[in-house]
Write an enzyme that holds these catalytic residues in place. Structure first.
Site: not given
Lengths: 315, 315
Positions: B272, B253, B224
């Site tokens: 991601h 993000e 993360r």
């Protein structure tokens, strides 16, 4: 007894050859001086593996080196008909490049599966664009070349849960013969050329062969440039007969700046470096010194090339 | 009996949920409608794992879903204090992302060892520039996070002859505790963050930690974003305290276009996507339906999160 003369093709200072001091007369030459110096040499060390000067300069008759060692896996650049016909022994650098090249192939395969080239293009544009990528586990590879390099490539891919098939000159346990090639590349996700350049392999990846592959297949060449008909690969990529390719070796090296291959869509270009990990020159030098010690003591050499076949046979 | 209501956060059409027809009332919502609809829902499926709307919308008192499933490995985006205090069960997508993320980490590690980003920069410039690259075999990795993802990463690296060390919350067989972390990252060639985001792990990669690493080390984050103090990483890279880094996850993000991380030298940015291989949405949908069948039949759920710890314990 006079120390034997070791002629080294390439003026670049070599690591590790200092250990030959007093035991050999080491003479350096570049391609232009090779023909003149060959007759007086007992041993020829081909350090500049990019040069084909040996093919041109090898003496047809008369005195010549009894042993030629090339600091490379491939021997195509030294094997002239005259050398082939002579009783001079040829050895290669087997043992140095296998693991590095296998890692390099794994790096290319994973980079293509995970679309890394595109990711880094997008990074330059500061563009956050999520994509789905390929799972590598469960895919199939066909590795052409069943020598130590091809086998190391297959072993490394297998460790990543890829199913590899090896294709060699003659079928044997764990190795398919050329008759299986088209069937195997037709179902492979990854087609990897790691074969020596011989008359049997020159131009084997031509338009017909790329046409046999799956539209989702990727092609990688870490063998020799002339295994591939480069124009055919460019055509197969532009027509999307295959999904991508990576070449580390080329028909002409360095690849000329005006070559269309530099910007062929879907083609990754690298400058013949797949086997060259930090310390490789030291390893090559150390290997030659060890072979020289065998040779000088009259013990049998290892890594002896079958000159007719064009590579070191056996496992 | 009335069919239970499954509330789905995210209006995107879901694959595989058609199998719930007649067995559940499926209601879709986006973040703005979540608070209003939560009290009437029996089950909440958090399909949009990028949203932190559940943290804000979870009802403090009164009716609420008895079960929350998140289609992600991490659960930090749903675990509000109110949800933590409630008796609602939380499950995650354990089993879907492990192998893809492990492959993605291997791809990054190999790309950095073989200097592929630089190779493709040089390709754009049509520049043939041979370099020596790193041998991966024999290097050392420290993988932070000893859950299924960290273990899959360690297993895959080991298959490539890298020696991995795993670090988890508590030491156990094959897993180091946090007390060993500095010693392990000080000698690692690859430091890989694959930990859940908890109060214990938030910001754990700070300037001090990057200072402990070797100048030749590379850092990769697939856990993360908030595990890393991003400014500290940029500083460590610019001062060459470490040799390179790759981030697949970020504090914010999508990474904003004006973030300096996009063009921090030595930093590879990806959006991601490390776990998202083709078919992942189908797999996530199928997994939820299987869990729903258990839940509806009154059988025990699997992948149950220890809400205090912030991840699924075990192994």
């Amino acid at each position: 007894m006079t120390a034997p003369t070791v002629l080294v093709l390439d003026a670049e200072p070599l690591p590790r050859l200092g250990r030959l001091t007093g035991r050999a007369r080491v003479v350096h030459t570049d391609a232009s001086g090779l023909a003149e110096r060959l007759p007086a040499a007992d041993v020829l060390l081909v350090w500049d593996f990019t040069s084909s000067a040996v093919r041109d300069a090898w003496p047809g008759e008369g005195p010549r080196p009894r042993w030629v060692h090339t600091a490379s896996a491939g021997v195509d650049h030294v094997l002239s008909p005259a050398l082939l016909a002579s009783d001079t022994v040829v050895t290669n650098a087997r043992g140095i490049f296998e693991q590095p090249i296998a890692e390099y192939v794994a790096a290319l395969v994973l980079a293509m599966a995970k679309d890394l080239p595109r990711t880094w293009e997008l990074q330059r544009d500061r563009a956050w664009r999520h994509r789905e990528t390929q799972r590598l586990a469960g895919t199939r590879a066909c590795v052409i070349g069943s020598g130590p390099i091809g086998r190391a490539v297959a072993r490394t891919l297998k460790a990543l849960d890829v199913t590899p098939a090896l294709v060699g000159r003659v079928p044997r346990t764990g190795v398919h013969g050329p008759g299986d090639l088209d069937r195997l590349i037709a179902r492979a996700d990854w087609v990897i050329a790691a074969a020596p350049l011989t008359e049997a392999t020159r131009g084997m990846f031509d338009l017909r062969r790329f046409g046999v592959m799956q539209p989702s297949a990727r092609f990688i060449n870490v063998g020799r440039g002339a295994l591939v008909v480069e124009e055919a690969l460019a055509e197969a990529l532009s027509k999307r007969w295959i999904a991508g390719a990576a070449l580390d070796v080329f028909r002409t090296e360095p690849l000329p700046p005006d070559s269309p291959l530099w910007c062929t869509p879907g083609l990754l270009v690298s400058p013949h470096m797949s086997g060259d990990t930090i310390g490789w020159r030291d390893e090559l030098g150390r290997q030659f010194v060890e072979l020289y010690e065998r040779w000088a003591a009259g013990r049998p050499l290892v890594n002896v090339v079958d000159k007719k076949r064009g590579y070191v046979p056996g496992h």
